[in-house]
Design a protein around this motif. Structure first.
Motif, PDB file in Angstrom:
ATOM      1  N   VAL A   1       0.840  -1.202   0.000  1.00  0.00           N
ATOM      2  CA  VAL A   1       0.000   0.000   0.000  1.00  0.00           C
ATOM      3  C   VAL A   1       0.873   1.249   0.000  1.00  0.00           C
ATOM      4  O   VAL A   1       0.609   2.207  -0.728  1.00  0.00           O
ATOM      5  N   ARG A   2       1.923   1.258   0.815  1.00  0.00           N
ATOM      6  CA  ARG A   2       2.833   2.408   0.841  1.00  0.00           C
ATOM      7  C   ARG A   2       3.463   2.622  -0.534  1.00  0.00           C
ATOM      8  O   ARG A   2       3.543   3.757  -1.018  1.00  0.00           O
ATOM      9  N   ASP A   3       3.916   1.545  -1.165  1.00  0.00           N
ATOM     10  CA  ASP A   3       4.508   1.652  -2.499  1.00  0.00           C
ATOM     11  C   ASP A   3       3.502   2.200  -3.505  1.00  0.00           C
ATOM     12  O   ASP A   3       3.830   3.080  -4.315  1.00  0.00           O
ATOM     13  N   LEU A   4       2.282   1.679  -3.473  1.00  0.00           N
ATOM     14  CA  LEU A   4       1.250   2.144  -4.395  1.00  0.00           C
ATOM     15  C   LEU A   4       0.912   3.617  -4.168  1.00  0.00           C
ATOM     16  O   LEU A   4       0.724   4.372  -5.122  1.00  0.00           O
ATOM     17  N   SER A   5       0.856   4.037  -2.907  1.00  0.00           N
ATOM     18  CA  SER A   5       0.505   5.428  -2.626  1.00  0.00           C
ATOM     19  C   SER A   5       1.614   6.373  -3.062  1.00  0.00           C
ATOM     20  O   SER A   5       1.339   7.505  -3.461  1.00  0.00           O
TER      21      SER A   5
END
Length: 67
Positions: free
Chosen positions: A33-37
């Protein structure tokens, strides 16, 4: 089992913008999720599962510095 649920969700979701990931741990999911955000900006996440899984996710979120 999770891959079966992911395929079912894909068949129900008509949005071409949705990404569905099956990951081995809650921590891996939060990393994803952090990478996607960072790539895409704001993202929406749906966490489903047992009380234990949701409790673990909430514990991680409560200790997060910035949400």
């Amino acid at each position: 089992m999770q891959k079966t649920f992911a395929e079912k969700w894909r068949s129900l979701d008509s949005s071409s913008m949705s990404e569905i990931h099956v990951l081995p741990s809650v921590e891996d999911a939060f990393d994803q999720v952090r990478d996607l955000s960072q790539e895409k900006g704001k993202v929406h996440v749906l966490i489903t599962g047992s009380v234990h899984l949701i409790g673990r996710a909430l514990g991680i979120l409560e200790s997060a510095e910035a949400l």
